[in-house]
Design a protein around this motif. Sequence first.
Motif, PDB file in Angstrom:
ATOM      1  N   THR A 175      98.732  64.003  14.203  1.00  0.00           N
ATOM      2  CA  THR A 175      98.654  63.376  13.638  1.00  0.00           C
ATOM      3  C   THR A 175      97.801  62.258  14.932  1.00  0.00           C
ATOM      4  O   THR A 175      97.886  62.712  15.991  1.00  0.00           O
ATOM      5  N   GLU A 176      96.858  61.667  14.278  1.00  0.00           N
ATOM      6  CA  GLU A 176      95.872  61.018  14.948  1.00  0.00           C
ATOM      7  C   GLU A 176      96.165  59.408  14.778  1.00  0.00           C
ATOM      8  O   GLU A 176      96.026  58.881  13.922  1.00  0.00           O
ATOM      9  N   SER A 177      96.696  58.877  15.484  1.00  0.00           N
ATOM     10  CA  SER A 177      96.986  58.059  16.674  1.00  0.00           C
ATOM     11  C   SER A 177      95.883  56.585  16.570  1.00  0.00           C
ATOM     12  O   SER A 177      96.438  55.650  16.159  1.00  0.00           O
ATOM     13  N   ASP A 178      95.112  57.194  17.276  1.00  0.00           N
ATOM     14  CA  ASP A 178      94.403  56.156  17.728  1.00  0.00           C
ATOM     15  C   ASP A 178      92.753  56.334  17.180  1.00  0.00           C
ATOM     16  O   ASP A 178      92.355  57.317  16.762  1.00  0.00           O
ATOM     17  N   LEU A 179      92.469  55.457  15.753  1.00  0.00           N
ATOM     18  CA  LEU A 179      91.262  55.234  14.657  1.00  0.00           C
ATOM     19  C   LEU A 179      90.979  54.632  14.774  1.00  0.00           C
ATOM     20  O   LEU A 179      90.148  54.271  13.543  1.00  0.00           O
ATOM     21  N   SER A 180      90.868  54.260  15.950  1.00  0.00           N
ATOM     22  CA  SER A 180      89.760  53.000  16.302  1.00  0.00           C
ATOM     23  C   SER A 180      88.204  53.532  15.890  1.00  0.00           C
ATOM     24  O   SER A 180      87.135  52.791  15.470  1.00  0.00           O
ATOM     25  N   GLU A 181      88.335  54.660  16.572  1.00  0.00           N
ATOM     26  CA  GLU A 181      86.336  55.211  15.997  1.00  0.00           C
ATOM     27  C   GLU A 181      86.358  55.523  14.651  1.00  0.00           C
ATOM     28  O   GLU A 181      85.277  55.022  14.459  1.00  0.00           O
ATOM     29  N   TRP A 182      86.945  55.514  13.814  1.00  0.00           N
ATOM     30  CA  TRP A 182      86.834  55.464  12.136  1.00  0.00           C
ATOM     31  C   TRP A 182      86.783  54.275  11.680  1.00  0.00           C
ATOM     32  O   TRP A 182      86.766  54.091  10.295  1.00  0.00           O
ATOM     33  N   LEU A 183      87.589  53.140  12.075  1.00  0.00           N
ATOM     34  CA  LEU A 183      87.645  51.536  11.215  1.00  0.00           C
ATOM     35  C   LEU A 183      86.549  51.210  11.132  1.00  0.00           C
ATOM     36  O   LEU A 183      85.252  51.197  11.707  1.00  0.00           O
ATOM     37  N   GLY A 184      86.540  50.293   9.930  1.00  0.00           N
ATOM     38  CA  GLY A 184      85.675  49.346   9.960  1.00  0.00           C
ATOM     39  C   GLY A 184      85.433  48.748   8.483  1.00  0.00           C
ATOM     40  O   GLY A 184      86.440  48.739   7.723  1.00  0.00           O
ATOM     41  N   LYS A 185      84.256  48.653   7.993  1.00  0.00           N
ATOM     42  CA  LYS A 185      84.350  47.864   6.558  1.00  0.00           C
ATOM     43  C   LYS A 185      84.355  48.564   5.544  1.00  0.00           C
ATOM     44  O   LYS A 185      83.626  49.951   5.192  1.00  0.00           O
ATOM     45  N   ARG A 186      84.979  48.517   4.902  1.00  0.00           N
ATOM     46  CA  ARG A 186      84.425  49.184   3.321  1.00  0.00           C
ATOM     47  C   ARG A 186      82.671  49.570   2.876  1.00  0.00           C
ATOM     48  O   ARG A 186      82.063  48.200   3.293  1.00  0.00           O
ATOM     49  N   ALA A 187      82.641  50.788   2.455  1.00  0.00           N
ATOM     50  CA  ALA A 187      81.396  50.540   1.463  1.00  0.00           C
ATOM     51  C   ALA A 187      80.485  51.113   2.497  1.00  0.00           C
ATOM     52  O   ALA A 187      79.117  51.606   2.556  1.00  0.00           O
ATOM     53  N   THR A 188      81.015  51.403   4.132  1.00  0.00           N
ATOM     54  CA  THR A 188      80.259  51.953   5.326  1.00  0.00           C
ATOM     55  C   THR A 188      79.819  53.271   5.157  1.00  0.00           C
ATOM     56  O   THR A 188      81.352  54.535   4.727  1.00  0.00           O
ATOM     57  N   ALA A 189      79.585  53.836   5.992  1.00  0.00           N
ATOM     58  CA  ALA A 189      79.572  55.432   6.145  1.00  0.00           C
ATOM     59  C   ALA A 189      80.021  56.101   7.067  1.00  0.00           C
ATOM     60  O   ALA A 189      80.802  56.841   6.521  1.00  0.00           O
ATOM     61  N   GLY A 190      80.953  55.292   7.918  1.00  0.00           N
ATOM     62  CA  GLY A 190      82.000  56.747   8.736  1.00  0.00           C
ATOM     63  C   GLY A 190      81.676  57.300   9.214  1.00  0.00           C
ATOM     64  O   GLY A 190      80.274  57.305  10.026  1.00  0.00           O
ATOM     65  N   ARG A 191      82.394  57.719  10.388  1.00  0.00           N
ATOM     66  CA  ARG A 191      82.143  58.932  11.601  1.00  0.00           C
ATOM     67  C   ARG A 191      82.485  60.067  11.438  1.00  0.00           C
ATOM     68  O   ARG A 191      83.773  60.618  10.545  1.00  0.00           O
ATOM     69  N   MET A 192      81.944  61.030  11.963  1.00  0.00           N
ATOM     70  CA  MET A 192      82.788  62.374  11.721  1.00  0.00           C
ATOM     71  C   MET A 192      83.809  62.353  11.802  1.00  0.00           C
ATOM     72  O   MET A 192      84.230  61.850  12.866  1.00  0.00           O
ATOM     73  N   ALA A 193      84.858  63.412  10.505  1.00  0.00           N
ATOM     74  CA  ALA A 193      86.025  63.590  10.814  1.00  0.00           C
ATOM     75  C   ALA A 193      86.332  63.930  12.047  1.00  0.00           C
ATOM     76  O   ALA A 193      86.270  64.794  13.425  1.00  0.00           O
ATOM     77  N   GLY A 218      84.078  62.037   2.830  1.00  0.00           N
ATOM     78  CA  GLY A 218      83.101  62.161   2.122  1.00  0.00           C
ATOM     79  C   GLY A 218      82.957  64.139   2.333  1.00  0.00           C
ATOM     80  O   GLY A 218      83.239  64.727   3.205  1.00  0.00           O
ATOM     81  N   GLU A 219      82.161  64.599   1.518  1.00  0.00           N
ATOM     82  CA  GLU A 219      81.794  65.870   1.924  1.00  0.00           C
ATOM     83  C   GLU A 219      81.141  66.052   2.565  1.00  0.00           C
ATOM     84  O   GLU A 219      81.464  67.753   3.148  1.00  0.00           O
ATOM     85  N   ASN A 220      80.698  65.534   3.053  1.00  0.00           N
ATOM     86  CA  ASN A 220      79.675  65.579   4.643  1.00  0.00           C
ATOM     87  C   ASN A 220      80.625  65.622   5.729  1.00  0.00           C
ATOM     88  O   ASN A 220      80.243  65.593   6.849  1.00  0.00           O
ATOM     89  N   ARG A 221      81.876  65.280   5.572  1.00  0.00           N
ATOM     90  CA  ARG A 221      82.879  64.850   6.715  1.00  0.00           C
ATOM     91  C   ARG A 221      83.095  64.421   7.339  1.00  0.00           C
ATOM     92  O   ARG A 221      83.166  64.005   8.643  1.00  0.00           O
ATOM     93  N   LYS A 222      82.648  63.458   6.804  1.00  0.00           N
ATOM     94  CA  LYS A 222      82.269  61.573   7.444  1.00  0.00           C
ATOM     95  C   LYS A 222      83.819  61.283   6.724  1.00  0.00           C
ATOM     96  O   LYS A 222      83.816  61.367   5.924  1.00  0.00           O
ATOM     97  N   MET A 223      85.092  60.636   7.912  1.00  0.00           N
ATOM     98  CA  MET A 223      85.457  60.308   7.853  1.00  0.00           C
ATOM     99  C   MET A 223      85.360  58.040   7.684  1.00  0.00           C
ATOM    100  O   MET A 223      85.206  57.849   8.585  1.00  0.00           O
ATOM    101  N   LEU A 224      86.299  57.387   6.691  1.00  0.00           N
ATOM    102  CA  LEU A 224      86.158  55.641   6.954  1.00  0.00           C
ATOM    103  C   LEU A 224      87.308  55.706   7.118  1.00  0.00           C
ATOM    104  O   LEU A 224      88.135  56.145   6.146  1.00  0.00           O
ATOM    105  N   VAL A 225      88.211  54.673   7.554  1.00  0.00           N
ATOM    106  CA  VAL A 225      89.164  53.904   7.608  1.00  0.00           C
ATOM    107  C   VAL A 225      89.363  52.418   7.437  1.00  0.00           C
ATOM    108  O   VAL A 225      88.200  52.312   8.250  1.00  0.00           O
ATOM    109  N   PHE A 226      89.350  51.970   6.469  1.00  0.00           N
ATOM    110  CA  PHE A 226      89.390  50.563   5.815  1.00  0.00           C
ATOM    111  C   PHE A 226      91.139  50.325   5.385  1.00  0.00           C
ATOM    112  O   PHE A 226      91.999  50.664   5.089  1.00  0.00           O
ATOM    113  N   ALA A 227      90.893  48.811   5.614  1.00  0.00           N
ATOM    114  CA  ALA A 227      92.091  48.446   5.435  1.00  0.00           C
ATOM    115  C   ALA A 227      92.282  48.599   3.523  1.00  0.00           C
ATOM    116  O   ALA A 227      91.503  47.765   2.586  1.00  0.00           O
ATOM    117  N   LEU A 228      93.984  48.239   3.209  1.00  0.00           N
ATOM    118  CA  LEU A 228      93.999  48.847   1.392  1.00  0.00           C
ATOM    119  C   LEU A 228      93.495  47.168   0.899  1.00  0.00           C
ATOM    120  O   LEU A 228      93.244  47.703  -0.274  1.00  0.00           O
TER     121      LEU A 228
END
Length: 752
Positions: free
Chosen positions: A722-740, A667-677
């Motif tokens: 490359t960031e291999s460990d993405l567990s910190e940013w993993l979540g469900k779709r439509a959640t806020a996520g964490r700082m990049a 997001g424009e707030n620099r929070k990043m979220l990763v979820f399943a396609l």
Amino acid sequence: MSDHDDIKHPPTSSEPLARAIGSRYLTYALSTIMHRALPDARDGLKPVHRRILFAMRELKLSSTGGFRKSAKISGDVMGNYHPHGDAAIYDAMARLAQDFAMRYPLVDGQGNFGNIDGDSPAASRYTEARMAAPAEALLEGLAEDAVDFRPNYDGTLSEPVVLPAAFPNLLANGASGIAVGMATNIPPHNLDELIEGCLAMIRTPEIDDTALVDLIPGPDFPTGGILVEPRENILDAYRTGRGAFRLRARWTKEDLGRGNWQIVVTEIPYQVQKSKLIERLAELIEAKKVPALADVRDESADDVRIVLEPRARTVDPEQLMGMLFRNSELEVRFSLNMNVLIDGTVPKVCSLKEVLRAFLDHRRDVLCRRSQHRLDQIAKRLEILEGYIVAYLNLDRVIEIIRHEDEPKQALMAEPWPVEGATAWLTEAQAEAILNMRLRSLRRLEEMELRAERDGLMTERDGLEALLASEKAQWKTISTELGAVRKAFGKATAIGRRRTDFAEAGEVVEVPIEAMIEREPITVIVSKMGWVRAMKGTQPLDAEVKFKDGDGPAFALHAETTDRIVLMGSNGRAWTVLGAALPGGRGMGDPLRLMVDIPNEVEITHVVVPKPGEKYLLASSEGDGFVAPAEELIAQTRAGKQVLNMREGIRTAVFRPVSGDSVACVGENRKMLVFALDELPEMARGKGVRLQKFKDGGLADAITFARAEGLSWKDPAGRTRTESDLSEWLGKRATAGRMAPRGFPRDNRFTG
């Protein structure tokens, strides 16, 4: 006392405005329908054409005589019969002389009477004209009381109400006109076929439409062409009097050797101006709407010869012509609306059978009137001959009366004359004829000739009386007359051969435009101001390119001439342009808004080349998105197609090809979220679902990737991280996520 007090004003009356306007408009409408726009079913002519031919007859301009200036002819028509503009009269006369407008021209023109390119005729003072042979066939019988006459507009002369018309001119030459509340449009036909149809109707008055259309299969246009309308449609049009005919140009493939070829068009559709057609074909080449067409040339002289060059020898000529038929006037639809005046008074939409019946009934009426006129002439002549014979048998007494009587006429009428054992009395007409007889006629041989003439006239009278008493004999005579016209203008003559052929349109095979284009690599460059160009070959995307002042690069990508390039707008709408249709790279290109209808307030946000089978991630700046198949992004029209639905103030943020199994969004707030396609739906169009939740701001960017390979981006120094460990940013779709992660680009964009 005022100077004007003694002036008498005319009485005035009042009436409602609606009634006043209605009655006057109806009068105007009736005048337009009856005297200007609709042809008469009997002779197929409008009043102006009828008056032109009648005036030429009065000027004795026969088809074998000399020519007269067109200005003289149009002047006589205007002064004697048709009080309208001389330009309108001359234009009408010029059309009667144009062999590309009239199937059987009624005027023989000398000079420039216009051409198929649409050029106007020369001024009437430069051209000359006389009647053509078909016009004489229309006028034949006017001197024999074949039709009614009426006073001309000022009552000083008389003009025919209708012409005798020896052939069905309405269908032979066609007609068109626009009246008030109605119109007419009748194509030309082959005269030989029309006469065959008339003869069939004489033999079998109850003939059905199917049998009639077997004899008259369709129009025969003066410019030829190919009629591709199905027979059942033609039959229905002739049965109802309304319909349309698909007419195509005639073309051939001309072999140039070594595998090269070109298409040559030798006949164009009726009423299509050749110059306008050439312009239209040139526009198609310029706009690249028919990419398979490379060039068009007009090599016409006296005949039509339009040369079409294909872009490549691999192009299929049938497919190329199919595209040209759909996009140009090489194919037209000629509408049929047989709205004519029956008996010169009643407008009616007639079937083919009704029109031919009106003509045949008219010919029978003409035959009967001409026969009766001849009978009257014979009766008058026989009366005179009988008087002559009396005079010859009593020649001495006749001479004596003429020499000695003060009133010889009365004396001749009062004298009883012995004739072959009987007594005869002379009528006034006989006595007048005897007194007017020349002395040189007083010889024995004259009596024998008069008796022979009398016997011949009596035989002719018996034949005419038998004709008038027998309907069967009348139709037989009409058939003979039609046979004579057929001999003069039928298929055995140069003018009578059928020019328009019939063919099946064939099944329209939709050939992809890409199949008609030579496949070549190009580099597409789009500027910030929306100008596009295609450089030949695969150029470096960061190569220096010139732009207009104040403009600069926006997008650069590699493609091929056969590719469809999708332009995504900030409003979520997608437009499509063909690679082969893009302007070359020599100049600054052309504005995209000339090729597709992009509103001025809309900005192009993404340019991609979707490949079959690919899928794309679309998302708005509000954070809503979905996955769309590549096929659903292609727009078929200039207007484009709406793909991403958004409310006002929101714009397109993401348009990327899908790969991998995961989605990363920031997001424009620099929070990043990763979820399943697979949490995103696949749609063709819509708003989509929420990708990420934001307390403030919106979506900056999103990308798909394979989680096993990690998420890559370029740090500020330009190094790939490359960031291999993405567990910190993993979540469900439509959640806020964490700082990049540390080192993520400051513009919040993925560049991997």
